[in-house]
Design an enzyme around this catalytic site. Structure first.
Site, mmCIF file in Angstrom:
data_model
loop_
_atom_site.group_PDB
_atom_site.id
_atom_site.type_symbol
_atom_site.label_atom_id
_atom_site.label_comp_id
_atom_site.label_asym_id
_atom_site.label_seq_id
_atom_site.Cartn_x
_atom_site.Cartn_y
_atom_site.Cartn_z
ATOM 1 N N SER A 290 33.757 -17.024 9.002
ATOM 2 C CA SER A 290 34.043 -17.283 10.410
ATOM 3 C C SER A 290 35.428 -17.893 10.583
ATOM 4 O O SER A 290 36.084 -18.279 9.626
ATOM 5 C CB SER A 290 32.992 -18.231 10.999
ATOM 6 O OG SER A 290 33.267 -19.572 10.652
ATOM 7 N N GLY A 291 35.830 -17.983 11.852
ATOM 8 C CA GLY A 291 37.088 -18.612 12.203
ATOM 9 C C GLY A 291 36.936 -20.076 12.527
ATOM 10 O O GLY A 291 37.865 -20.688 13.084
ATOM 11 N N ASP A 292 35.796 -20.666 12.174
ATOM 12 C CA ASP A 292 35.575 -22.101 12.411
ATOM 13 C C ASP A 292 34.564 -22.575 11.371
ATOM 14 O O ASP A 292 34.342 -21.906 10.368
ATOM 15 C CB ASP A 292 35.100 -22.340 13.851
ATOM 16 C CG ASP A 292 35.560 -23.688 14.394
ATOM 17 O OD1 ASP A 292 35.129 -24.722 13.834
ATOM 18 O OD2 ASP A 292 36.348 -23.721 15.354
ATOM 19 N N ASP A 293 33.925 -23.726 11.607
ATOM 20 C CA ASP A 293 32.977 -24.263 10.632
ATOM 21 C C ASP A 293 31.868 -23.263 10.330
ATOM 22 O O ASP A 293 31.341 -22.606 11.242
ATOM 23 C CB ASP A 293 32.343 -25.550 11.160
ATOM 24 C CG ASP A 293 33.353 -26.678 11.337
ATOM 25 O OD1 ASP A 293 34.293 -26.762 10.530
ATOM 26 O OD2 ASP A 293 33.191 -27.465 12.284
#
Length: 487
Positions: A290-293
């Site tokens: 993903s592009g985050d956590d």
């Protein structure tokens, strides 16, 4: 069954020249036991044998060699009384025809079976275009292999709903927020599963609105469940969520297991799984890019979370693997104003990421983070393996209290191995906040020079068997810190 007994006995007797009474008695006893077992078998959906109304698959054994699991948070359910296909409600899986009304008709019909044996909606092979739809209680959504649920690209088909009370507004914009693609509020005994079918949020449209700063309302999640109980999410691929992918909030007894969650590594705020103000949540055996956590544990935002005081507690994150170049494998916070406690994070594999484990907070958050155990983490090419961060200056409105600082208590981080790290841990506490029981042990960070120093501010605790040598704020274990002694 009586006729079966007679046939079986006649064949057996016919094969013996002079059958004895003892042999006949033994045969009769065996047949009776077999008959009783057949008549008392009771089918279940999950567990004990994970059987769904689906093609046969191998059943996990209960031997001691099996991996430890928290899947028991989900309570066993009988098989659904009603099983239908989306085709029965006019669905067309050609990837072009809108199935929004078909899904809504299906859910309206299946609501009749709440408390009456439940229902299951099967999504067969095909591409099923739809706008957001709501789930119902005592319900299974099952995506067959080859089934693709495709989100509508029409922003107008994503209704605006009220903000969550523990946030006070949309997370990205003031006011309301877009509903999630798959949505449920106040439901129970729900299963979302399949034979690795796929749900695609087609999030690029939403990411571009965010990048271009033309987003009017906070983006919707791929799946959000609010105030719901006894939920299983398993064995599917979720991809390209507009915002956070799976968001259980104010929920109880949730199991998220065997999921594949994918988003482009530059897709903004596409967190994998975000349990929020929820209790008894099991997150295990998942793969996430993903592009985050990959996973972020939350509990409300500043004064709104403090006022609601709905904590996240009894959450287990186990055997999760994946990558995120901008964020962390597992994050706690930064929205943690309702409190976060009794958290177990173990057996993670994280690579090519900005951080491995990250605890995030700030002034104005208030709340607490307590009784956290993080252990057995393998990292590869992770920039900062362990990080405590502050200072995002991210608040819902001007009503936040700068004197509301969080409390940190009993956080243990152990058995960490990081390969090709680039920086030592960064531990940035908050001035005025308290730390009690911060423990680091059995931590080895390869690729960092022995002379490399940890960066520590406003933290205190203990450390043992840690390389490189930690900051002086983490003094060596002593008689008053036996709980942090090496194992």
């Amino acid at each position: 069954m009586e006729s079966e007994k007679t046939n079986f006995q006649s064949v057996t007797i016919g094969s013996c020249a002079r059958p004895s009474w003892s042999i006949l008695f033994l045969l009769f006893t065996l047949i009776t036991i077999f008959s009783i077992q057949l008549s008392t078998t009771t089918p279940y959906l999950f567990p004990p044998n994970w059987a769904l109304i689906r093609p046969q698959r191998s059943v996990p054994s209960s031997s001691a060699s099996d991996p430890i699991t928290c899947s028991g948070f989900f309570r066993a359910l009988p098989k659904r009384k009603l099983v239908m296909s989306i085709k029965d409600f006019g669905g067309v899986g050609d990837g072009k025809t809108s199935n929004t009304e078909a899904f809504r008709r299906a859910i309206r019909y299946m609501q009749r079976f709440q408390h009456r044996g439940g229902s299951q909606l099967n999504i067969p092979n095909g591409t099923w275009l739809t706008a957001p739809f709501n789930l119902t209680s005592d319900f299974t959504l099952f995506l067959n292999q080859g089934a693709l649920l495709l989100a509508s690209q029409d922003v107008k088909e994503w209704p605006i709903i009220e903000p969550l009370p523990s946030y006070g507004r949309g997370r990205e914009r003031l006011g309301g927020r877009h509903i999630s693609l798959i949505h449920g509020n106040g439901i129970k005994n729900v299963i979302i599963t399949g034979d690795n079918g796929t749900v695609d949020g087609q999030g690029k449209m939403w990411w571009e609105l965010w990048w271009n700063r033309t987003l009017e309302h906070t983006r919707g999640h791929l799946l959000e469940l609010i105030n719901s109980d006894n939920v299983l999410i398993s064995n599917l691929t979720f991809r390209n969520s507009p915002f956070w992918t799976i968001h259980p909030v104010y929920c109880r007894n949730v199991v998220i297991k065997g999921m594949t969650i994918l988003a482009p590594l530059n897709a903004p705020n596409t967190d994998g799984i975000d349990p929020d103000s929820s209790t008894n949540v099991c997150i295990e055996d998942n793969y996430i890019e993903s592009g985050d956590d990959l996973v972020a544990i939350k509990s409300g935002w500043d004064q709104y979370g403090i006022t609601m005081a709905h904590p996240s507690t009894n959450i287990i994150v186990r055997r999760v693997s994946g990558t995120t170049p901008t964020c962390s494998g597992v994050g706690i916070g930064s929205e943690m104003s309702g409190g976060i406690s009794n958290i177990t994070i173990e057996d993670l594999h994280v690579w090519d990421s900005a951080a491995g484990v990250r605890v995030k907070s700030d002034k104005g958050r208030g709340g607490y983070i307590s009784n956290v155990s993080i252990s057995n983490i393998k990292m590869e090419r992770v920039k900062i393996p362990i990080r405590f961060s502050r200072g995002s200056n991210d608040h819902p409105d001007d009503g936040w209290d700068p004197n509301a600082v969080p409390i940190f208590k009993d956080i243990s981080i152990s058995n960490i191995v990081s390969v090709n790290s680039t920086k030592a841990p960064v531990l940035e506490g908050i001035e005025g906040s308290s730390f009690e029981g911060l423990c680091f042990k059995n931590i080895t960070l390869h690729g960092i020079a022995a002379s490399t120093k940890w960066h520590c501010e406003y933290v205190s605790g203990f450390a043992t068997k840690v390389f490189p040598v930690p900051c002086p704020d983490l003094k060596n274990t002593s008689s008053d810190s036996s709980w942090c002694s090496p194992s």
